[in-house]
Every structure is written in C-alpha cells, then in structure tokens.
Scaffold this motif. Structure first.
Motif, PDB file in Angstrom:
ATOM      1  N   MET A 286      -7.723 -54.638  46.951  1.00 28.97           N
ATOM      2  CA  MET A 286      -6.730 -55.552  47.500  1.00 28.97           C
ATOM      3  C   MET A 286      -5.698 -54.823  48.340  1.00 28.97           C
ATOM      4  SD  MET A 286      -6.232 -58.214  44.330  1.00 28.97           S
ATOM      5  CE  MET A 286      -5.656 -56.973  43.211  1.00 28.97           C
ATOM      6  N   GLY A 287      -5.746 -53.502  48.424  1.00 23.93           N
ATOM      7  CA  GLY A 287      -4.760 -52.752  49.198  1.00 23.93           C
ATOM      8  C   GLY A 287      -3.502 -52.509  48.392  1.00 23.93           C
ATOM      9  N   TYR A 288      -2.429 -52.168  49.099  1.00 23.20           N
ATOM     10  CA  TYR A 288      -1.164 -51.823  48.452  1.00 23.20           C
ATOM     11  C   TYR A 288      -0.261 -53.016  48.170  1.00 23.20           C
ATOM     12  CZ  TYR A 288      -2.167 -47.044  50.040  1.00 23.20           C
ATOM     13  OH  TYR A 288      -2.736 -45.835  50.278  1.00 23.20           O
ATOM     14  N   SER A 289      -0.416 -54.072  48.933  1.00 27.17           N
ATOM     15  CA  SER A 289       0.544 -55.169  48.861  1.00 27.17           C
ATOM     16  C   SER A 289      -0.195 -56.506  48.892  1.00 27.17           C
ATOM     17  CB  SER A 289       1.511 -55.069  50.051  1.00 27.17           C
ATOM     18  OG  SER A 289       0.805 -55.267  51.262  1.00 27.17           O
ATOM     19  N   ASP A 290       0.528 -57.562  49.242  1.00 27.12           N
ATOM     20  CA  ASP A 290      -0.090 -58.889  49.315  1.00 27.12           C
ATOM     21  C   ASP A 290      -0.591 -59.221  50.719  1.00 27.12           C
ATOM     22  OD1 ASP A 290       2.297 -59.288  50.655  1.00 27.12           O
ATOM     23  OD2 ASP A 290       2.735 -61.194  49.676  1.00 27.12           O
ATOM     24  N   ILE A 291      -0.728 -58.212  51.557  1.00 30.31           N
ATOM     25  CA  ILE A 291      -1.190 -58.440  52.924  1.00 30.31           C
ATOM     26  C   ILE A 291      -2.574 -59.084  52.944  1.00 30.31           C
ATOM     27  CG2 ILE A 291      -1.969 -57.246  55.022  1.00 30.31           C
ATOM     28  CD1 ILE A 291       0.459 -55.478  54.816  1.00 30.31           C
ATOM     29  N   PHE A 292      -3.416 -58.774  51.963  1.00 24.43           N
ATOM     30  CA  PHE A 292      -4.751 -59.384  51.919  1.00 24.43           C
ATOM     31  C   PHE A 292      -4.639 -60.902  51.790  1.00 24.43           C
ATOM     32  CE2 PHE A 292      -3.895 -59.140  47.450  1.00 24.43           C
ATOM     33  CZ  PHE A 292      -4.649 -60.132  46.842  1.00 24.43           C
ATOM     34  N   LEU A 293      -3.625 -61.382  51.087  1.00 26.87           N
ATOM     35  CA  LEU A 293      -3.411 -62.827  50.956  1.00 26.87           C
ATOM     36  C   LEU A 293      -2.965 -63.436  52.285  1.00 26.87           C
ATOM     37  CD1 LEU A 293      -1.535 -62.954  47.536  1.00 26.87           C
ATOM     38  CD2 LEU A 293      -3.880 -63.702  48.003  1.00 26.87           C
ATOM     39  N   GLN A 294      -2.064 -62.738  52.967  1.00 32.78           N
ATOM     40  CA  GLN A 294      -1.570 -63.222  54.258  1.00 32.78           C
ATOM     41  C   GLN A 294      -2.695 -63.283  55.291  1.00 32.78           C
ATOM     42  OE1 GLN A 294       2.163 -61.324  55.528  1.00 32.78           O
ATOM     43  NE2 GLN A 294       2.319 -60.525  53.443  1.00 32.78           N
ATOM     44  N   ASN A 295      -3.518 -62.237  55.346  1.00 34.61           N
ATOM     45  CA  ASN A 295      -4.616 -62.214  56.308  1.00 34.61           C
ATOM     46  C   ASN A 295      -5.685 -63.242  55.966  1.00 34.61           C
ATOM     47  OD1 ASN A 295      -3.439 -60.234  57.848  1.00 34.61           O
ATOM     48  ND2 ASN A 295      -4.619 -58.568  56.983  1.00 34.61           N
ATOM     49  N   ALA A 296      -5.960 -63.453  54.684  1.00 35.53           N
ATOM     50  CA  ALA A 296      -6.927 -64.474  54.279  1.00 35.53           C
ATOM     51  C   ALA A 296      -6.445 -65.849  54.733  1.00 35.53           C
ATOM     52  CB  ALA A 296      -7.140 -64.457  52.768  1.00 35.53           C
ATOM     53  N   LYS A 297      -5.149 -66.100  54.591  1.00 33.39           N
ATOM     54  CA  LYS A 297      -4.591 -67.385  55.008  1.00 33.39           C
ATOM     55  C   LYS A 297      -4.730 -67.567  56.518  1.00 33.39           C
ATOM     56  CE  LYS A 297      -0.451 -70.226  54.663  1.00 33.39           C
ATOM     57  NZ  LYS A 297       0.927 -70.298  54.170  1.00 33.39           N
ATOM     58  N   ILE A 298      -4.425 -66.525  57.286  1.00 34.14           N
ATOM     59  CA  ILE A 298      -4.548 -66.570  58.746  1.00 34.14           C
ATOM     60  C   ILE A 298      -5.999 -66.857  59.140  1.00 34.14           C
ATOM     61  CG2 ILE A 298      -4.444 -65.202  60.870  1.00 34.14           C
ATOM     62  CD1 ILE A 298      -2.051 -63.717  59.606  1.00 34.14           C
ATOM     63  N   LYS A 299      -6.956 -66.243  58.426  1.00 34.28           N
ATOM     64  CA  LYS A 299      -8.376 -66.428  58.737  1.00 34.28           C
ATOM     65  C   LYS A 299      -8.937 -67.739  58.190  1.00 34.28           C
ATOM     66  CE  LYS A 299     -10.511 -62.076  59.222  1.00 34.28           C
ATOM     67  NZ  LYS A 299     -11.462 -61.123  58.659  1.00 34.28           N
ATOM     68  N   GLY A 300      -8.141 -68.467  57.403  1.00 34.48           N
ATOM     69  CA  GLY A 300      -8.621 -69.733  56.828  1.00 34.48           C
ATOM     70  C   GLY A 300      -9.548 -69.545  55.647  1.00 34.48           C
ATOM     71  N   ILE A 301      -9.383 -68.439  54.924  1.00 32.79           N
ATOM     72  CA  ILE A 301     -10.220 -68.135  53.770  1.00 32.79           C
ATOM     73  C   ILE A 301      -9.488 -68.536  52.489  1.00 32.79           C
ATOM     74  CG2 ILE A 301     -11.315 -66.292  52.442  1.00 32.79           C
ATOM     75  CD1 ILE A 301     -11.631 -64.772  55.101  1.00 32.79           C
ATOM     76  N   ASN A 302     -10.122 -69.345  51.669  1.00 32.05           N
ATOM     77  CA  ASN A 302      -9.561 -69.754  50.377  1.00 32.05           C
ATOM     78  C   ASN A 302     -10.043 -68.761  49.314  1.00 32.05           C
ATOM     79  OD1 ASN A 302      -8.728 -70.988  48.055  1.00 32.05           O
ATOM     80  ND2 ASN A 302      -9.723 -72.934  48.466  1.00 32.05           N
ATOM     81  N   LEU A 303      -9.123 -68.036  48.703  1.00 28.49           N
ATOM     82  CA  LEU A 303      -9.492 -67.032  47.697  1.00 28.49           C
ATOM     83  C   LEU A 303      -9.513 -67.584  46.262  1.00 28.49           C
ATOM     84  CD1 LEU A 303      -7.559 -63.916  49.026  1.00 28.49           C
ATOM     85  CD2 LEU A 303      -9.978 -64.443  49.258  1.00 28.49           C
ATOM     86  N   SER A 304      -9.259 -68.879  46.094  1.00 28.61           N
ATOM     87  CA  SER A 304      -9.225 -69.424  44.725  1.00 28.61           C
ATOM     88  C   SER A 304     -10.574 -69.667  44.178  1.00 28.61           C
ATOM     89  CB  SER A 304      -8.471 -70.731  44.666  1.00 28.61           C
ATOM     90  OG  SER A 304      -9.025 -71.698  45.517  1.00 28.61           O
TER      91      SER A 304
END
Length: 56
Positions: free
Chosen positions: A38-56
């Motif tokens: 997941m990396g160091y921070s919550d950036i993976f969540l931000q980028n997933a949202k930008i790409k339209g990816i639902n991680l739930s």
C-alpha cells in the motif's frame, strides 16, 4: 489477469496521479482481487478514487 498500478515513484502528468517512493498494485483475476502493498501513506486510496477503482 489485470494489474493496476496505484502508486509508484512516478506521476502521470496528464492524469494527475500522486506518487511516492513506494509500489502499490491491485491484481485482479476473474473474481479474485489482491491489493499488493500500500506504500507509505493513503495515496493508494486517492489514486484508486481518481482511477474509478472501488477497493471495498
């Protein structure tokens, strides 16, 4: 199989993704999804949202 890069140390200028010195991938194969690192921070969540990816 589909691999989405959510975070790496590069940013895509025309798509405005965030980057950091890390690697995060979402690996999808049929009905299975694996979030690899997941990396160091919550950036993976931000980028997933930008790409339209639902991680739930």
């Amino acid at each position: 199989m589909k691999i989405n890069i959510l975070v790496d140390n590069n940013t895509f200028i025309d798509e405005y993704y965030f980057g950091e010195p890390a690697l995060s991938m979402l690996i999808e194969d049929q009905d299975e999804k694996i979030l690899f690192d997941m990396g160091y921070s919550d950036i993976f969540l931000q980028n997933a949202k930008i790409k339209g990816i639902n991680l739930s």
